[in-house]
Structures are given as C-alpha cells and as structure tokens.
Design a protein around this motif. Structure first.
Motif, mmCIF file in Angstrom:
data_model
loop_
_atom_site.group_PDB
_atom_site.id
_atom_site.type_symbol
_atom_site.label_atom_id
_atom_site.label_comp_id
_atom_site.label_asym_id
_atom_site.label_seq_id
_atom_site.Cartn_x
_atom_site.Cartn_y
_atom_site.Cartn_z
ATOM 1 N N PHE A 64 0.613 -1.256 -0.194
ATOM 2 C CA PHE A 64 0.139 0.141 -0.365
ATOM 3 C C PHE A 64 0.838 1.389 0.116
ATOM 4 C CE2 PHE A 64 -2.968 -3.028 1.859
ATOM 5 C CZ PHE A 64 -4.629 -2.637 0.923
ATOM 6 N N HIS A 65 2.395 1.101 -0.403
ATOM 7 C CA HIS A 65 3.245 1.875 -0.601
ATOM 8 C C HIS A 65 3.413 3.369 0.898
ATOM 9 C CE1 HIS A 65 2.877 0.758 -4.491
ATOM 10 N NE2 HIS A 65 2.551 1.000 -4.833
ATOM 11 N N THR A 66 3.144 2.262 1.829
ATOM 12 C CA THR A 66 3.129 3.400 3.459
ATOM 13 C C THR A 66 4.329 4.711 3.366
ATOM 14 O OG1 THR A 66 4.412 1.753 4.363
ATOM 15 C CG2 THR A 66 1.915 2.177 4.454
ATOM 16 N N PRO A 67 4.688 5.233 4.054
ATOM 17 C CA PRO A 67 6.609 5.850 4.149
ATOM 18 C C PRO A 67 7.659 4.515 4.747
ATOM 19 C CG PRO A 67 4.614 7.510 5.207
ATOM 20 C CD PRO A 67 4.346 5.680 5.257
ATOM 21 N N GLN A 68 7.100 3.447 5.305
ATOM 22 C CA GLN A 68 8.078 2.475 5.464
ATOM 23 C C GLN A 68 8.575 1.735 4.778
ATOM 24 O OE1 GLN A 68 4.764 3.234 7.643
ATOM 25 N NE2 GLN A 68 6.008 3.918 9.054
ATOM 26 N N GLU A 69 7.694 1.663 3.786
ATOM 27 C CA GLU A 69 8.263 0.116 2.483
ATOM 28 C C GLU A 69 8.272 -1.220 3.215
ATOM 29 O OE1 GLU A 69 7.437 0.841 -0.456
ATOM 30 O OE2 GLU A 69 6.493 2.167 -0.705
ATOM 31 N N LEU A 70 7.792 -1.100 4.078
ATOM 32 C CA LEU A 70 7.722 -2.375 4.754
ATOM 33 C C LEU A 70 6.605 -3.037 5.220
ATOM 34 C CD1 LEU A 70 10.662 -1.253 8.005
ATOM 35 C CD2 LEU A 70 11.111 -2.907 5.608
ATOM 36 N N ASN A 71 6.632 -5.180 5.010
ATOM 37 C CA ASN A 71 5.614 -5.638 5.110
ATOM 38 C C ASN A 71 6.085 -6.057 6.054
ATOM 39 O OD1 ASN A 71 4.307 -4.699 2.745
ATOM 40 N ND2 ASN A 71 5.275 -6.469 1.264
ATOM 41 N N LEU A 72 5.034 -6.110 7.475
ATOM 42 C CA LEU A 72 4.937 -7.288 8.714
ATOM 43 C C LEU A 72 3.756 -8.032 8.258
ATOM 44 C CD1 LEU A 72 7.365 -4.050 9.552
ATOM 45 C CD2 LEU A 72 5.683 -4.374 11.425
ATOM 46 N N TYR A 73 3.966 -9.188 7.529
ATOM 47 C CA TYR A 73 3.098 -9.686 7.818
ATOM 48 C C TYR A 73 2.921 -10.086 8.921
ATOM 49 C CZ TYR A 73 4.949 -10.544 3.355
ATOM 50 O OH TYR A 73 5.657 -10.188 1.659
ATOM 51 N N GLY A 74 3.524 -10.623 9.638
ATOM 52 C CA GLY A 74 2.745 -10.864 10.920
ATOM 53 C C GLY A 74 1.745 -9.921 11.681
ATOM 54 N N GLN A 75 2.094 -8.324 11.776
ATOM 55 C CA GLN A 75 0.752 -7.736 11.907
ATOM 56 C C GLN A 75 -0.110 -7.215 10.497
ATOM 57 O OE1 GLN A 75 1.616 -6.154 14.895
ATOM 58 N NE2 GLN A 75 2.890 -5.814 15.619
ATOM 59 N N ALA A 76 0.193 -7.878 9.963
ATOM 60 C CA ALA A 76 -0.969 -7.315 8.804
ATOM 61 C C ALA A 76 -1.936 -8.794 8.788
ATOM 62 C CB ALA A 76 -0.111 -7.100 7.631
ATOM 63 N N GLY A 77 -0.752 -10.006 8.712
ATOM 64 C CA GLY A 77 -1.668 -11.019 9.138
ATOM 65 C C GLY A 77 -3.125 -11.080 10.436
ATOM 66 N N ARG A 78 -2.255 -10.873 11.314
ATOM 67 C CA ARG A 78 -3.576 -11.199 12.793
ATOM 68 C C ARG A 78 -4.394 -10.023 12.696
ATOM 69 N NH1 ARG A 78 -1.143 -7.572 17.200
ATOM 70 N NH2 ARG A 78 -0.884 -5.453 17.506
ATOM 71 N N GLN A 79 -4.170 -9.227 11.893
ATOM 72 C CA GLN A 79 -5.630 -7.914 11.596
ATOM 73 C C GLN A 79 -6.782 -8.380 10.587
ATOM 74 O OE1 GLN A 79 -4.916 -5.114 12.845
ATOM 75 N NE2 GLN A 79 -3.116 -5.717 13.293
ATOM 76 N N LEU A 80 -6.101 -9.829 9.391
ATOM 77 C CA LEU A 80 -7.452 -10.276 9.367
ATOM 78 C C LEU A 80 -7.886 -11.347 10.559
ATOM 79 C CD1 LEU A 80 -5.797 -10.946 6.046
ATOM 80 C CD2 LEU A 80 -6.903 -9.130 6.105
ATOM 81 N N LEU A 81 -7.226 -12.247 11.225
ATOM 82 C CA LEU A 81 -7.694 -13.327 11.849
ATOM 83 C C LEU A 81 -8.171 -12.105 12.819
ATOM 84 C CD1 LEU A 81 -4.546 -15.355 12.505
ATOM 85 C CD2 LEU A 81 -6.750 -16.112 11.076
ATOM 86 N N PHE A 82 -8.116 -11.304 13.688
ATOM 87 C CA PHE A 82 -8.513 -10.620 14.579
ATOM 88 C C PHE A 82 -9.901 -10.567 13.985
ATOM 89 C CE2 PHE A 82 -4.863 -7.776 16.394
ATOM 90 C CZ PHE A 82 -5.128 -8.887 17.417
ATOM 91 N N VAL A 83 -9.830 -10.112 12.723
ATOM 92 C CA VAL A 83 -11.747 -9.475 12.575
ATOM 93 C C VAL A 83 -12.536 -10.746 12.231
ATOM 94 C CG1 VAL A 83 -12.918 -9.240 10.333
ATOM 95 C CG2 VAL A 83 -10.734 -8.129 10.309
ATOM 96 N N THR A 84 -11.549 -12.224 12.106
ATOM 97 C CA THR A 84 -12.607 -14.304 12.246
ATOM 98 C C THR A 84 -12.740 -13.282 13.728
ATOM 99 O OG1 THR A 84 -11.421 -14.461 10.224
ATOM 100 C CG2 THR A 84 -12.646 -15.946 12.076
ATOM 101 N N VAL A 85 -11.617 -13.661 14.487
ATOM 102 C CA VAL A 85 -11.862 -14.285 15.665
ATOM 103 C C VAL A 85 -13.017 -13.505 16.332
ATOM 104 C CG1 VAL A 85 -11.483 -14.233 18.324
ATOM 105 C CG2 VAL A 85 -9.995 -15.250 16.074
ATOM 106 N N SER A 86 -13.245 -12.237 15.723
ATOM 107 C CA SER A 86 -13.601 -10.493 15.992
ATOM 108 C C SER A 86 -15.508 -11.211 15.784
ATOM 109 C CB SER A 86 -13.168 -8.930 16.262
ATOM 110 O OG SER A 86 -11.715 -8.780 16.166
ATOM 111 N N ILE A 87 -15.369 -11.840 15.187
ATOM 112 C CA ILE A 87 -17.054 -11.750 15.258
ATOM 113 C C ILE A 87 -17.257 -13.127 15.466
ATOM 114 C CG2 ILE A 87 -18.395 -12.766 12.954
ATOM 115 C CD1 ILE A 87 -16.562 -11.731 10.899
ATOM 116 N N TYR A 88 -16.930 -13.617 15.690
ATOM 117 C CA TYR A 88 -16.781 -14.696 16.634
ATOM 118 C C TYR A 88 -17.047 -14.125 18.353
ATOM 119 C CZ TYR A 88 -16.471 -18.511 20.547
ATOM 120 O OH TYR A 88 -16.110 -19.383 21.808
ATOM 121 N N GLY A 89 -16.329 -13.600 18.806
ATOM 122 C CA GLY A 89 -16.313 -12.863 20.024
ATOM 123 C C GLY A 89 -17.587 -11.963 20.256
ATOM 124 N N TRP A 90 -17.612 -10.990 18.907
ATOM 125 C CA TRP A 90 -19.138 -10.333 19.098
ATOM 126 C C TRP A 90 -20.202 -10.800 19.038
ATOM 127 C CZ3 TRP A 90 -20.089 -6.289 14.533
ATOM 128 C CH2 TRP A 90 -20.832 -5.751 13.944
#
Length: 216
Positions: A64-90
């Motif tokens: 997404f061309h942020t100023p850091q130009e770094l892919n933190l796959y763990g940080q990004a991937g956990r956002q997707l899993l957060f959504v899944t687990v959050s739907i369960y928690g909700w």
C-alpha cells in the motif's frame, strides 16, 4: 484524487518522520476497543474490527506504499485473523447479553485451558516464525510471538478468560520495540498507551470476579 483517496493517503509530518493518519486512527480504534472490552461492552468488537481494517493497510507497507515500505506479515495477518475471531467474540457477547443481561462473565481459565494456551503459544510462535521468515517478514520471531499471542488474547476475551489481559502485556513487551525499530512510531507509542489500558482492564475484570463467586 477522490476524497477517499485523499483521506487514505493523508500524512502527518513531525520533523523528518512521515506518519499516516490511518495508522493513528486505526490504533485509536484499538484503544477504544480495549476500553469497551474492560467495560464488557459489545461495542468492543465492531470498534476493533474497524481498527483492524485500517491497520492491515498500514502494515502491508510495500503493497500500500506507506512511508516505511515494509511488509510486516505477522502484524498484517493478525489484523485479518482479528476480524474472524472478533466476529466470533461479538456473537458470543451478544448471546450472553441476551441470555443473562451481561455480555460476558470474567473468570479464570481452567488448568487444562492454561496448558493448552501455553502449548499453542509455543508451537504457534515456532511455526509462524518459520512461515514469516520464508515470506521475508521484518522480525520474523517477534512477529510470530505477537501474531500468536494476539489471536490467543482475542479468543480469551471472547471466552471471558481474565488471563487474556496478561497475554496482551506479553504481546506489547515484544511489539513496542519491534514497531519502534521498524519505524511505525504511532503504533509503538499507542501500544505503550494501550498497555496502561490493559492493566486497567485487568484490574476491572479481577474486581468483578471478586465481587461474587460467580463474577457478577
């Protein structure tokens, strides 16, 4: 450029540092979710999901061309899993609010559940470190620890385990140095702020537990 694109790319400049407003706003949603969670409000989940969506675009920096130009796959991937687990928690908290008038009743996990958490934390960190290293993630081992711990903490929150607050402290202890080193300064600073809310939330849930044997 459309209004949405302008908002998406909006930047804040502090000295030589360039910071995306969506990184600040996404983390602010995370703090809002923590406060709502401490108060056992069902709103903790949709607020958290909104923050997860924004932060996914931040941590996939090269995509997404942020100023850091770094892919933190763990940080990004956990956002997707957060959504899944959050739907369960909700769903779980809404059901609890409907059946008992309380979204969740804080309680300690059982001995068997604690052993399972430790096993998942250890095996998950090893497995995801290998995966993130193959992907070329920045700080693979730290990413794996944060990724695994974050999912465990979110699942524990959904189940009403008071230990989930302690897992977040372990995640922050590794996450803050990683984010400072990677140049994600708003996230690192807001993680520090978030740590105070985590301690406050833990104290609140513990007090609720001690109020009566049933934790109500």
């Amino acid at each position: 450029m459309s209004l949405i694109e302008a908002l998406f790319d909006a930047e804040l400049h502090i000295g030589s540092a360039t910071i995306l407003w969506r990184e600040i706003i996404g983390n602010a949603f995370g703090i809002g979710s923590a406060i709502a969670g401490a108060r056992r409000s069902v709103w903790a989940w949709p607020v958290g999901i909104a923050g997860n969506a924004l932060l996914f675009t931040v941590f996939m920096g090269a995509l997404f061309h942020t100023p850091q130009e770094l892919n933190l796959y763990g940080q990004a991937g956990r956002q997707l899993l957060f959504v899944t687990v959050s739907i369960y928690g909700w769903t779980q908290w809404r059901r609890g609010a409907r059946d008992s008038g309380r979204a969740v009743l804080p309680h300690w996990a059982t001995a068997r559940e604690r052993i399972a958490m430790i096993a998942v934390m250890a095996s998950g960190t090893i497995a995801f470190a290998w995966i993130f290293d193959l992907l070329g993630s920045y700080g693979a081992w730290a990413e794996a620890w944060i990724f695994t711990g974050s999912i465990l903490a979110t699942y524990g929150m959904a189940r009403g385990w008071t230990e989930f607050w302690l897992i977040w402290i372990g995640v922050d202890a590794v996450g803050v140095p990683l984010l400072f080193r990677a140049g994600y300064y708003p996230s690192a600073i807001l993680y520090l702020v978030y740590a105070f809310f985590v301690l406050w939330g833990f104290a609140m849930w513990l007090r609720i537990q001690r109020r009566t044997p049933q934790g109500v």
